[in-house]
Motif scaffolding. Structure first.
Motif, PDB file in Angstrom:
ATOM      1  N   LEU B 704       0.864  -1.177   0.000  1.00  0.00           N
ATOM      2  CA  LEU B 704       0.000   0.000   0.000  1.00  0.00           C
ATOM      3  C   LEU B 704       0.903   1.229   0.000  1.00  0.00           C
ATOM      4  CD1 LEU B 704      -2.880   1.093   0.193  1.00  0.00           C
ATOM      5  CD2 LEU B 704      -2.752   0.813   2.670  1.00  0.00           C
ATOM      6  N   GLU B 705       0.980   1.903  -1.131  1.00  0.00           N
ATOM      7  CA  GLU B 705       1.901   3.022  -1.288  1.00  0.00           C
ATOM      8  C   GLU B 705       1.160   4.255  -1.809  1.00  0.00           C
ATOM      9  OE1 GLU B 705       6.171   2.090  -2.668  1.00  0.00           O
ATOM     10  OE2 GLU B 705       4.897   0.768  -3.856  1.00  0.00           O
ATOM     11  N   PHE B 706       1.428   5.353  -1.159  1.00  0.00           N
ATOM     12  CA  PHE B 706       0.964   6.642  -1.667  1.00  0.00           C
ATOM     13  C   PHE B 706       2.169   7.354  -2.266  1.00  0.00           C
ATOM     14  CE2 PHE B 706      -2.019   5.484   1.605  1.00  0.00           C
ATOM     15  CZ  PHE B 706      -3.261   5.841   1.076  1.00  0.00           C
ATOM     16  N   ILE B 707       2.108   7.662  -3.560  1.00  0.00           N
ATOM     17  CA  ILE B 707       3.243   8.267  -4.256  1.00  0.00           C
ATOM     18  C   ILE B 707       2.752   9.540  -4.937  1.00  0.00           C
ATOM     19  CG2 ILE B 707       5.079   7.884  -5.929  1.00  0.00           C
ATOM     20  CD1 ILE B 707       4.515   4.851  -5.627  1.00  0.00           C
ATOM     21  N   PRO B 708       2.953  10.660  -4.304  1.00  0.00           N
ATOM     22  CA  PRO B 708       2.448  11.913  -4.892  1.00  0.00           C
ATOM     23  C   PRO B 708       3.389  12.429  -5.981  1.00  0.00           C
ATOM     24  CG  PRO B 708       3.576  12.384  -2.865  1.00  0.00           C
ATOM     25  CD  PRO B 708       3.640  10.892  -3.032  1.00  0.00           C
ATOM     26  N   ARG B 709       2.847  13.246  -6.866  1.00  0.00           N
ATOM     27  CA  ARG B 709       3.705  13.904  -7.843  1.00  0.00           C
ATOM     28  C   ARG B 709       4.510  15.010  -7.160  1.00  0.00           C
ATOM     29  NH1 ARG B 709       4.843  10.761 -11.177  1.00  0.00           N
ATOM     30  NH2 ARG B 709       5.666  12.434 -12.504  1.00  0.00           N
ATOM     31  N   ARG B 710       3.847  15.697  -6.269  1.00  0.00           N
ATOM     32  CA  ARG B 710       4.491  16.792  -5.547  1.00  0.00           C
ATOM     33  C   ARG B 710       4.179  16.648  -4.056  1.00  0.00           C
ATOM     34  NH1 ARG B 710       2.293  18.621  -9.999  1.00  0.00           N
ATOM     35  NH2 ARG B 710       0.346  19.110  -8.952  1.00  0.00           N
ATOM     36  N   PRO B 711       4.951  17.323  -3.225  1.00  0.00           N
ATOM     37  CA  PRO B 711       4.680  17.213  -1.783  1.00  0.00           C
ATOM     38  C   PRO B 711       3.425  17.958  -1.361  1.00  0.00           C
ATOM     39  CG  PRO B 711       6.501  18.712  -2.170  1.00  0.00           C
ATOM     40  CD  PRO B 711       6.181  18.097  -3.501  1.00  0.00           C
ATOM     41  N   TYR B 719      -1.027   3.455  -5.033  1.00  0.00           N
ATOM     42  CA  TYR B 719      -0.595   2.843  -6.282  1.00  0.00           C
ATOM     43  C   TYR B 719      -1.448   1.606  -6.551  1.00  0.00           C
ATOM     44  CZ  TYR B 719       2.455   0.909  -9.858  1.00  0.00           C
ATOM     45  OH  TYR B 719       2.953   0.415 -11.035  1.00  0.00           O
ATOM     46  N   LEU B 804       9.397   9.507   4.688  1.00  0.00           N
ATOM     47  CA  LEU B 804       8.502   8.357   4.528  1.00  0.00           C
ATOM     48  C   LEU B 804       7.710   8.209   5.805  1.00  0.00           C
ATOM     49  CD1 LEU B 804       7.481   5.834   3.060  1.00  0.00           C
ATOM     50  CD2 LEU B 804       9.385   4.577   4.050  1.00  0.00           C
TER      51      LEU B 804
END
Lengths: 486, 825
Positions: B704-711, B719, B804
């Motif tokens: 379970l990963e949250f990967i933003p384009r920007r902070p 994902y 993280l």
């Protein structure tokens, strides 16, 4: 206590920095002039690595007006700064210029990290059951005192070694291997010696779907597999210790791949067995190492572990140890960092330490244990020196009566001789005594076979040796006086 | 004028002109008057009359009247006594004595005794009557003890011919009657205020439904609203807790953490089953379980019984054809033996030329208790003899290469100086060659004979000159020839008898053999020069030690071992070893017997005899992975787990004490709060439900990963999540329950990231997660209605480095209407 059906998941919530990585590159001349070439370089590479190698750099910048022709001649200090910020202020790498090339209208500068200073030094030292961290500190203090050892952590692993003119960095590597540590010299010239994988960089990340560009070679490397390890030990009275470790499963999967180990330090079957089994366990499965290219990283340092995630490429989110990395920039490729990681770090075994110690023991009989610089040798293949009831014949020096002495010719030196170390071989050496003289025989100083003395009363520029026989059976087959000068 | 006496800190006696009363403050008051005794209890901050006691005499149906009544009190220094003495006609006297214990605050012991004596009462009737009671039941006959309203209780001795409670319009009453037969009769009838015990489940005194896991169980002992002061214990019917799990004064509690339900019967409800074992023919029994059950533990007991003198033995147990357990040996619960070593042999031979500790092992259940354990030990002459035939396989040393095979025991060095002869090349060896094939290190005692034979095959393509063979001893740093043949051809043998005196007792000696020849030529690589060697010595300074080496040898022999002797009883050493050994998956340990000889020679172990008691293999643990795999694979709602038994011999096998511990469905456990003698108790039922569910990621997603384009990105989805594909799928696997509410908990929040979770792809209808709070995400979930979870992250961060955040999400199902623990760890 929770209910029985409870389940948990730890999500990874990645938070990228507000700014991308930025760098600064400077060259400091010997007169302290600082050339900031950050905006001038058309391409650069900064590579750094812990333990296994030495960092290096190269950069190219245009030189149409020959502004930089002859400006850098070597040993200038190159500094590389990078941060996730609006300005790069954190020093990450420091090296020395070694080669400056002029190609067309460009100048290309190549060099290595500051640790190049210790690359060409050899070590002759003996340590007995000494903590490897103390050995590292001692080595740097004796051979490279310009570096601080404030970053050396205690390993708790002792090592007994005798190094004889062994390259400095190989000695450091042996300490690392024995203790399971990593070592590098950081940009502030501080020696960093720390447990493998113990340093974690929580400020970095390579994350798929964000800054990960390419996983070029993150796969099982079958070429490194060995599933039959044959250990040949020492030959003792015609008998050799032999042991073979094999893994049927690996051989079935990957065909037979052999590694041969010849190690004269192994004198017992159990030693061969331990080493063979250990190496087989290390090598029978494919090592999982690979290169990952990301958008430029700003804060990574050698030997650190950092967060990465690329689950579709068999790299689940976790901390991985960076073996080495290269920052590159070019007008075509942009800013990148390629890191080589180790997915499953290999374990260090006491067996490796034992081998290092065994290797070290062998060196105790080396011919120059005191790091003398010159040798005055006599093989007695022809007559020389002055005899008194002695003779040279059949490649030996011997007395012609119950007693006698032989005095060598004097060797003229440019500087005063200060230290001597004498080695004699022959028969019935109990019936002989030795003296050396640095002042051409005006004064003599006693010296024993395989003894080192510092001259005190006969310092001079004419080295002589005198052999006095008290036993008619004594024969000298070879004689060597190793010495140092001022 | 009243006289108030503090008999103790909690008992007061007040003497009035016509009565005496006792008070346990805020508990009980007893007023003893000349004609009656009143019992009052403390309710709502005042004394409430709970009963009035009268004791009268009847003459037939006519009530008699006392001529006089008087009260007296006294003490014997420990108890306090009050007596009511009444005089009746016909010289009848009755004395009713109340005994009080000032040293107890317990109301059920106040009064401690109530004794009624009747003199000259024959033919009359003692009429004990309690009025002013609160009783809601019907008029009926009663038995002692009997409880009634306002926490009152009456108990009376046997012999009453009449005992009845009356429900009446005005005042309810109890009457107990005795008929005196002798001139002096004593009756004990006691009216008192008993304790009340109450059982609570999660703070409520009522049956409750509970999600499987922990729940607080408590019990109290009270006297109405007064402060409790009595022992209370708690029992449950769960096997992990049982009777009197906890006891304490006044109140007690414990966390009833139900981690498993237990099934103790096979699929046909048998709790034990006998099966007939036929040699190598399997028999199967079944245990029924639900396909959604999670197996926690699974054990059975096995006992063997003979058929025609044959017992089951070497039993293999399978779960659905997967071997799950093996019992070695005979299943005899009364007398069990081990008579074989680990390798199924009945003997073990060891030989060596230098002091070496050898190990023999036998296998025995860790839970066994060894009664007797012996082994026979004998020494044998350790010998080796190599043949001298010219076949390659048996040769000691190949002449052409010098490499040696099939070397005998004992030597540790091989010296061959004949290795220079090349394969296939005719060579005339005109000069002497030396072939030294053994150097032999040995420690021995006694006498030994060593024979050495050297041979060089004659004839084409060989040309054999003369050679001799010799035996050398290493002495004083040099080799000394101690026996030799003269020069000859063909096969030559040299023999030498070694004696202790030759080289000293127990010394370490080195020997070697040597063949020296001249004029030998060789034409073929297929020929071999051979030597053979034999020797003959017995061990000494030997011992056998069982179990953990502690220096206490079970067999010890210093002199030369030439005969067979029996060890001491090794049971103590073996039992000690079994206490600390780590059993294998089948519950067995390998017990070592260490065998040592201080000198060269052979030792032989025979007649192993290990006798142990009890079915040491019990309980037999069935591999739960095997059982779970069967359930996971079945498509049937209810499935019979097959347990197959295969014995190497005939016999009867009893399967009993089945404990199949699992999570699934529901189970009800009775909670009982009681006092020490169960004279007061309260029961509640706790029904536990297991609301099983499974979580799964979409295909190809493993984290379970949250990967933003920007902070500072908003509405960042994990994902792999899309509007039509939730990041988590929830599959209910509950059964026999009311369904459950599915909820989620996050252990922490983060300063610049908000997380939202819902059971639809609509964020606005979803739940913003706070810290350490359970949020219901799906109500009334139940099998087979699976559902999904969607998540969103809203970022507002500005770090100048990577960060993280790893919070921990917890998910649980809570059965509808159930008590659910809120803990997460």
């Amino acid at each position: 206590m929770p209910v029985v059906n409870i389940k948990s998941i730890k999500p990874k919530v990645w938070i990228p920095p507000i700014y991308g990585a930025i760098f600064k590159l400077t060259v400091t001349r010997s007169d302290s002039t600082v050339d900031d070439v950050t905006d001038l370089v058309t391409e650069y590479e900064i590579e750094d690595v812990a333990t296994t190698g030495i960092g290096r750099f190269s950069f190219t910048l245009p030189n149409p007006n020959e502004d930089y022709t002859g400006v850098w001649t070597g040993m200038e200090i190159v500094r590389y700064y990078s941060d996730y910020d609006t300005a790069a202020t954190s020093l990450r790498f420091r090296g020395r210029v070694e080669k400056v090339s002029y190609i067309g209208n460009q100048v290309k500068v190549i060099g290595r990290a500051e640790s190049l200073i210790v690359q060409d030094i050899t070590v002759t030292q003996t340590y007995s059951a000494e903590d490897t961290s103390n050995i590292v500190i001692d080595l740097f203090s004796k051979y490279a005192p310009g570096f601080s050892t404030a970053g050396v952590e205690t390993s708790g692993v002792t090592l007994t070694v005798n190094w004889y003119q062994k390259p400095f960095w190989e000695c450091i590597q042996e300490c690392c291997t024995a203790a399971g540590f990593d070592c590098f010299i950081d940009a502030s010239l501080v020696v960093q010696y720390f447990q493998d994988g113990s340093r974690v960089n929580n400020d970095e990340g390579i994350v798929h779907d964000h800054n990960l560009l390419e996983i070029s070679d993150f796969a099982e490397d079958l070429s490194q597999i060995k599933n039959r390890v044959i250990v040949y030990g020492a030959i003792q009275e015609g008998i050799q210790v032999i042991y073979t470790a094999e893994d049927d499963t690996s051989q079935s999967d990957y065909e037979i791949k052999e590694e041969i180990i010849n190690d004269e330090n192994i004198t017992e079957y159990t030693q061969a067995q331990e080493l063979g089994d250990f190496r087989l366990a290390q090598l029978k499965d494919p090592p999982v190492v690979g290169d990952i290219t990301s958008v430029m990283l700003a804060t990574i340092l050698p030997g650190q572990k950092m967060w990465m995630s690329a689950p579709l490429d068999n790299l689940p989110p976790d901390k991985y140890k960076v073996i080495s990395y290269v920052h590159t920039w070019s007008q075509d490729e942009g800013y990148k960092t390629k890191v080589r990681i180790e997915k499953e770090p290999r374990k260090i075994s006491h067996i490796i330490r034992d081998r290092i110690e065994a290797e070290g023991k062998k060196k105790i009989t080396a011919s120059n244990p005191f790091e003398m610089r010159y040798a005055y040798n006599f093989l007695f293949e022809s007559d020389s020196g002055t005899h008194s009831n002695t003779a040279i014949s059949n490649n030996v020096l011997y007395p012609t009566a119950a007693s006698g002495n032989w005095t060598s010719d004097a060797r003229g030196l440019d500087e005063n001789v200060t230290d001597c170390y004498l080695i004699a071989t022959g028969e019935t050496l109990t019936g002989v005594s030795f003296e050396v003289s640095g002042d051409g025989g005006t004064n003599w100083e006693s010296i024993n076979n395989k003894e080192k003395i510092t001259l005190s009363t006969s310092i001079g520029k004419f080295l002589m040796v005198r052999v006095t026989f008290s036993n008619a059976d004594t024969q000298i087959q070879s004689l060597s006086v190793q010495y140092k000068t001022e | 004028m009243a006289k108030k006496v503090w008999l103790s800190s909690f008992l007061v006696m007040v003497i009035l002109a016509s009565s005496i009363y006792f008070v346990l403050p805020d508990k009980v008051r007893i007023d003893i008057e000349k004609t009656r005794t009143k019992y009052s209890v403390w309710i709502n901050d005042s004394w409430d009359l709970a009963a009035t006691e009268y004791v009268n005499l009847y003459d037939g149906s006519k009530k008699m009247r006392a001529k006089s009544r008087e009260l007296n009190n006294w003490t014997d220094g420990y108890y306090v006594y009050v007596s009511r003495t009444s005089k009746w006609k016909e010289n009848i006297t009755t004395i009713q004595t109340y005994v009080f214990d000032p040293n107890t605050p317990k109301e059920e012991l106040t009064p401690l005794k109530n004794i009624f004596e009747c003199m000259n009462c024959e033919g009359k009737i003692v009429h004990y009557e309690v009025r002013d009671i609160s009783y809601n039941g019907a008029t009926k006959e009663i038995t002692s003890p009997f409880s009634f309203g306002k926490q009152m209780k009456i108990e009376w001795q046997d012999g009453a011919y009449y005992s009845k409670v009356f429900q009446q319009k005005s005042v309810d009453k109890i009457i107990i009657k005795y008929r005196p037969q002798q001139s002096h009769e004593v009756y004990r009838v006691r009216l008192f205020d008993p304790p009340i015990v109450t059982a609570y489940i999660d703070g409520t005194s009522a049956d409750a439904d509970v999600e499987m896991g922990p729940v607080n169980i408590s019990g109290t002992s009270t006297t109405g609203t007064g402060p409790p002061d009595l022992v209370v214990c708690l029992d449950t019917t769960h096997p992990a807790y049982g009777v009197n799990y906890t006891c304490a004064e006044n109140e007690t509690s414990f966390i009833f953490d139900v981690q498993y339900f237990r099934k103790e019967e096979l699929n046909n409800t048998d709790t034990a089953r006998n099966i007939t074992c036929v040699e190598n023919i399997n028999s199967t029994v079944y245990l029924r379980a639900h396909q959604w059950d999670v197996v926690k533990n699974f054990t059975i007991n096995l006992t063997g019984f003979p058929i025609g003198g044959s017992l089951p033995s070497n039993l293999d147990i399978f779960v659905n054809d997967t071997l799950t357990y093996t019992i070695s040996g005979t299943l005899n619960s009364s007398a069990l033996k081990v008579e074989e070593f680990d390798d199924s042999s009945t003997y073990q031979d060891f030989n060596s030329t230098t002091p070496v500790v050898h190990t023999a092992e036998f296998r025995i259940p860790k839970t066994a208790t060894v009664v007797e354990a012996y082994v026979n030990v004998s020494g044998f002459s350790f010998w080796s003899e190599e043949d001298d035939t010219e076949d390659e396989a048996d040769n000691l040393c190949q002449f052409t290469t010098g490499s040696c095979t099939n070397l005998p025991y004992g030597y540790d060095e091989n010296i061959s100086t004949a290795a220079e002869v090349k394969s296939g090349e005719p060579v005339n060896v005109d000069t002497m060659f030396i072939w030294e094939n053994y150097t032999w290190n040995v420690i021995w005692t006694g006498d030994m004979t060593w024979n050495y034979t050297g041979s060089v095959p004659g004839g084409s393509p060989w040309q054999v000159g003369e050679f001799n063979v010799s035996i050398y001893n290493h002495s004083s740093s040099s080799w000394k020839r101690i026996s030799s043949t003269g020069p000859g051809t063909g096969t030559q043998t040299v023999e030498y008898d070694f004696h202790v005196d030759d080289f000293g007792l127990n010394s370490t000696n080195k020997f070697r053999t040597q063949t020296i020849g001249t004029g030998v030529s060789i034409h073929s690589s297929t020929k071999y020069f051979e030597g053979s060697l034999s020797w003959d010595i017995n061990p000494s300074m030997a011992y056998v030690e069982a179990g953990t080496p502690d220096g206490d040898r079970e067999w010890n022999h210093t002199a030369l071992v030439t005969t067979t002797t029996k060890s001491e009883n090794m049971s103590t050493a073996i039992n000690s070893f079994l206490e600390n050994c780590t059993a294998d998956v089948f519950g067995y340990c390998d017990v070592p017997l260490y065998v040592y000889s201080g000198t060269a020679g052979g030792l032989n172990l025979t007649n192993l005899y290990i006798l142990y008691t009890g079915a040491g293999w019990n309980p037999v643990s069935i591999n739960i992975t095997h059982a779970q795999s069967f359930l996971d694979a079945t498509s049937s709602t209810w499935a019979d787990i097959p347990l197959k038994f295969e014995s190497a011999t005939n016999g009867t096998l009893e399967i009993s004490d089945i404990n199949f511990d699992y999570a699934g469905g529901n189970q009800t456990y009775e909670i009982t709060a009681h006092n020490s003698d169960y004279s007061a108790e309260d029961k509640q039922n706790a029904t536990f439900f297991y609301s099983r569910f499974e979580l799964s990621f979409p295909q190809h997603i493993s984290a379970l990963e949250f990967i933003p384009r920007r902070p500072t990105s908003k509405n960042v989805t994990p994902y792999g999540q899309t509007a039509t594909r939730p990041v988590l799928n929830v599959t209910p696997k509950d059964y026999d329950g009311p369904g459950f509410n599915f909820s989620m908990y996050m252990n922490e929040t983060y300063s610049c990231v908000n997380l939202t979770v819902g059971n639809s792809s609509t964020k606005s209808a979803s739940q913003l997660l706070g810290s350490e709070t359970w949020y219901d995400l799906q109500l009334e979930a139940t099998d087979p209605n699976y559902f999904g979870l969607w998540m969103w992250a809203d970022y507002a961060c500005n770090f100048t480095a990577w960060r993280l955040w790893e919070p921990e999400f917890f998910f649980r199902g809570c059965c509808l209407g159930c008590v659910c623990d809120i803990g997460v760890s």
